[in-house]
Enzyme design. Sequence first.
Site, PDB file in Angstrom:
ATOM      1  N   HIS A  19       0.834  -1.201   0.000  1.00 40.49           N
ATOM      2  CA  HIS A  19       0.000   0.000   0.000  1.00 40.49           C
ATOM      3  C   HIS A  19       0.871   1.255   0.000  1.00 40.49           C
ATOM      4  CE1 HIS A  19      -3.154  -2.581   2.218  1.00 40.49           C
ATOM      5  NE2 HIS A  19      -3.659  -2.324   1.035  1.00 40.49           N
ATOM      6  N   LYS A  43     -15.619  -7.694   5.436  1.00 41.59           N
ATOM      7  CA  LYS A  43     -14.336  -8.390   5.335  1.00 41.59           C
ATOM      8  C   LYS A  43     -13.835  -8.845   6.703  1.00 41.59           C
ATOM      9  CE  LYS A  43     -12.212  -6.639   1.112  1.00 41.59           C
ATOM     10  NZ  LYS A  43     -11.014  -6.005   0.552  1.00 41.59           N
ATOM     11  N   ARG A  97      -1.408  -5.855  -8.226  1.00 47.12           N
ATOM     12  CA  ARG A  97      -0.326  -6.754  -7.823  1.00 47.12           C
ATOM     13  C   ARG A  97      -0.048  -7.792  -8.884  1.00 47.12           C
ATOM     14  NH1 ARG A  97      -3.167  -8.198  -2.338  1.00 47.12           N
ATOM     15  NH2 ARG A  97      -4.656  -8.569  -3.962  1.00 47.12           N
ATOM     16  N   SER A 135      -3.101  -7.688   2.434  1.00 43.48           N
ATOM     17  CA  SER A 135      -3.493  -7.558   3.845  1.00 43.48           C
ATOM     18  C   SER A 135      -4.029  -8.875   4.388  1.00 43.48           C
ATOM     19  CB  SER A 135      -4.545  -6.464   4.015  1.00 43.48           C
ATOM     20  OG  SER A 135      -3.996  -5.201   3.761  1.00 43.48           O
TER      21      SER A 135
END
Length: 168
Positions: A19, A43, A97, A135
């Site tokens: 990030h 989430k 990514r 994450s």
Amino acid sequence: MPERTGVYPGTFDPVTNGHLDVIQRAARLLDRLVIGVAMNAGKGPIFPLEERVELVQAETDAIARATGAEIKVVPFSGLLVAFAREHGAGMIVRGLRAVSDFDYEVQMAGMNRRLDAGVETVFLMASETNQFISSRFVREIAQLGGDISSFVPQLTLERTLQRVSRTA
């Protein structure tokens, strides 16, 4: 010349070196970067929203100083294009990514473009040293007692380890 403002949305649970890589590169392109920390309770975040906002702000202060860009970190929910409009942003910054991110991100960019053609989506590839970091993986590794020190900055490392030790 008008101020170039962009938004970079995410859950940031926790904020990773990936990030920060995207934030640093976006800050070099923009005068003002608004980081939108999504509530996204679906989430199952390990950090409450307020702490995620605090961590992202603390971890990006040095980037703001180094780049000269104003970086503002705020919580958000709702439509991303509405959030962008609310903050006067003409750009949504998204980090990529891998190829697997691309399909989803292109669909989201298309939908956002349909909702507001005045807001462009810009994709920034994560650097090769950060492309594999997510994450979700960082949380899982921390919860299983693995070493996450190369994936997150120091303050986030300390807070993540504290958080997972409380839930263990």
